[in-house]
Design an enzyme around this catalytic site. Structure first.
Site, mmCIF file in Angstrom:
data_model
loop_
_atom_site.group_PDB
_atom_site.id
_atom_site.type_symbol
_atom_site.label_atom_id
_atom_site.label_comp_id
_atom_site.label_asym_id
_atom_site.label_seq_id
_atom_site.Cartn_x
_atom_site.Cartn_y
_atom_site.Cartn_z
ATOM 1 N N SER A 21 -30.443 -38.557 2.025
ATOM 2 C CA SER A 21 -31.075 -37.570 1.174
ATOM 3 C C SER A 21 -30.551 -39.363 -0.224
ATOM 4 O O SER A 21 -30.371 -40.414 0.361
ATOM 5 C CB SER A 21 -29.990 -36.605 0.947
ATOM 6 O OG SER A 21 -30.766 -35.914 -0.645
ATOM 7 N N LYS A 69 -35.120 -28.976 2.842
ATOM 8 C CA LYS A 69 -33.622 -29.512 2.494
ATOM 9 C C LYS A 69 -32.792 -27.774 2.186
ATOM 10 O O LYS A 69 -32.904 -26.718 1.725
ATOM 11 C CB LYS A 69 -34.125 -29.648 0.568
ATOM 12 C CG LYS A 69 -33.446 -30.106 0.126
ATOM 13 C CD LYS A 69 -32.902 -31.125 0.857
ATOM 14 C CE LYS A 69 -32.040 -31.878 0.210
ATOM 15 N NZ LYS A 69 -31.516 -33.604 0.708
#
Length: 590
Positions: free
Chosen positions: A390, A194
């Site tokens: 996402s 991430k």
């Protein structure tokens, strides 16, 4: 005193006169804009359909009253809709007035999946009729060249070139700049991949981020090479060799010799070619029609019978719940559109078109709930555009089927939180101090003027972990996987559509039209019509809606052109406080 009152009266009269004139001019502009949208599009015989991809490519054609308004001193960056391109190419197959397609290319202002969608539509056009596709550019960037390779003839200016050197991406890191400003970004995340927070905590890419970028960039490049190899009859090894040697600075004649293009010609020679295609004699001008206009033109041969069976095509473009830039997805608003289509019996299926890097977890959850409810009652198919990552993937996972291009960017299943500490900036740099009065121990929770306490960080980490667990639970439920399987391919890692098919994140390759046809097939619909949602405002309403922020954005875009994205990225970064399910970065591949 008389002179004073005389000048005051003259000033007041002058202001009133200017206001009245401005008032009438304002409504004259509105009248011109509205009347221009009502004009019937005229298509001449022996015309070329022009596709100009130097315009910004978006999923849905805008209903923008300023689209054709030229202001001296401001470069015009127009937008072109994928829906207009596809509908125009479908109609042009049957329209005898259209003799061919002219691709006006140099730089493509759109994502890789958009290019793939247009390229596939052009291949369908070629397979369905014997009308030629002619590509010309003063030069070609790599996306423009990839698209041009579907043409029957590729022409470049003699002093132009083909930019062919492989794909590369660049990230900006703000860590040192923030240190100089006295700002500390306090970051909590789940997922070693991430990387949305890396620009604020590192000075270069982490090894995990570099790994994922190499994987998906290699996938994109291989897809391009395969397409070019098939249409230009050049082995992939030969194309890679040319890329390694860099073709960017070689002139048109050398591009012809290498087989990348068919000819190097000046514009007058190009016009002669177009006259031959259209059958225009002498030096007469070649009739042309843009896809933006042609999409509005009636074509008798292409008329479809009216059907009561409707498929809702709902567009979701932009950041989720982050009101920055000109495209934003608001959870309640998009949820309402999905709910209305679910509750309307005339809609037999729903296709959700997603082009989003993600954003707010809360808004993503609101939309996810409506998608899940819709999928329980009706056929729900999701179509991915350039990016559906996402939060963009979060809202897609309950669908019956997910369709994407091999070069769509997706995945990035992860969550992060970011709280800036501006205490040093305020105290040491600006001489501003703060003090707190509170009734309870943690009443000043997550203050922006001091570092987080251990307890605050623990609370935030717990919230992140719970959010991540919820995310992978949704994906596991929607995709028929275990949470452990989702976690293995999650951790915030970004994948291309090609990778995503292999690991089960999508179901098949295709564009929006393929998703619509799939929804119709699942429902057993032979006759149907599509309805695009949400409904677009007419130009008059759009003009009234355009507030000062939108006007400023419009002028900045005209002034900055493609570089506007750097301004927008910095603007987003400065306002990202809280918890997000968003793609690692704003991706620009050259």
């Amino acid at each position: 005193m008389k002179e004073f009152f005389k000048y005051v009266l003259a000033t007041v009269v002058g202001i009133a006169a200017v206001s009245i004139i401005g008032f009438f001019l304002f409504f004259m502009v509105i009248g011109i804009l509205v009347s221009s949208t009502e004009k019937q599009v005229s298509v001449q015989a022996n015309s070329m359909l022009v596709i100009d991809l130097e315009h910004q490519i978006i999923d849905r054609a805008p209903n923008d009253p300023f689209q054709d308004l030229d202001i001296p001193g401001f470069p015009q960056i127009k937008a072109i809709g994928l829906d207009d391109i596809q509908s125009s190419l479908e109609k042009a197959i049957y329209d005898d007035r259209i003799k061919g397609v002219y691709l006006k290319l140099s730089m493509v202002n759109g994502g890789m999946a958009s290019v793939e969608e247009i390229r596939n539509a052009l291949i369908t056009f070629k397979d369905s009729c014997d009308k030629p596709i002619y590509a010309y550019g003063n030069m070609y960037d790599q996306k423009a060249y990839y698209l041009a390779t579907v043409a029957d003839e590729i022409v470049v200016h003699p002093l132009g070139s083909v930019d062919f050197r492989g794909l590369g991406g660049e990230m900006m890191f703000f860590t040192k700049a923030l240190e100089k400003l006295g700002i500390e970004m306090q970051i909590v995340r789940h997922g070693k991949f991430k990387a949305a927070v890396e620009p604020f905590m590192l000075e270069k890419m982490s090894e995990e981020n570099r790994e994922q970028q190499l994987v998906y960039m290699g996938s994109l490049w291989n897809k391009m090479l395969q397409g070019i190899s098939e249409t230009r009859d050049i082995p992939v090894e030969g194309l890679n060799d040319m890329a390694d040697k860099v073709q960017t600075f070689k002139r048109g004649g050398e591009a012809v010799e290498s087989g990348l293009v068919d000819a190097a010609k000046y514009k007058d020679e190009v016009l002669d070619d177009l006259r031959k295609i259209t059958g225009i004699e002498g030096t007469k001008g070649v009739p042309i029609v843009s896809v933006t206009n042609y999409a509005k033109a009636p074509v008798k041969e292409f008329s479809k019978p009216f059907s009561r069976n409707k498929i809702a095509v709902i567009y979701a473009s932009g950041d989720i719940g982050m009101s920055m830039g000109d495209q934003v997805i608001i959870g309640d608003e998009l949820g309402r559109e999905i709910r209305k289509a679910r509750q309307d019996s005339s809609y037999k299926a729903i296709v959700l078109r997603i082009n989003s890097p993600g954003g707010s977890v809360f808004d993503s959850e609101v939309i996810w709930r409506e998608v899940k409810l819709a999928a329980e009652q009706k056929t729900m198919v999701v179509s991915f555009g350039d990016v559906a990552a996402s939060g963009g993937y979060y809202i897609a996972c309950p669908a019956d089927q997910i369709v994407a291009h091999p070069n769509t960017i997706t995945g990035s299943i992860g969550i992060f939180g970011m709280i800036p500490n501006m205490g040093e900036l305020l105290n040491s740099k600006l001489g501003i101090t703060t003090d707190v009065v509170k009734t309870n121990k943690n009443s000043d929770l997550l203050s922006l003027t001091r570092p987080m306490t251990a307890y605050e960080r623990q609370l935030m980490q717990q919230s992140i972990e719970e959010g991540y667990d919820l995310f992978i639970s949704h994906v596991a439920d929607g995709r028929g996987m275990t949470k452990e399987e989702v976690d293995k391919i999650g951790q915030g890692r970004v994948w291309t559509g090609e990778n995503a098919l292999e690991i089960g994140l999508i179901d098949e390759f295709g564009g929006l039209q393929d998703a619509i046809e799939l929804a119709a097939e699942i429902e057993g619909l032979e006759n149907y019509r599509t309805v695009s949602l949400p409904e677009q405002l007419d130009p008059f309403q759009q003009l009234l809606k355009t507030g000062s922020d939108n006007v400023r954005t419009w002028f900045l875009k005209k002034e900055l052109g493609e570089k506007y994205r750097y301004y927008e990225y910095l603007k987003k970064s400065s306002q990202m406080n809280g918890i997000f399910a968003r793609m690692p970065y704003d991706l620009s591949i050259n």
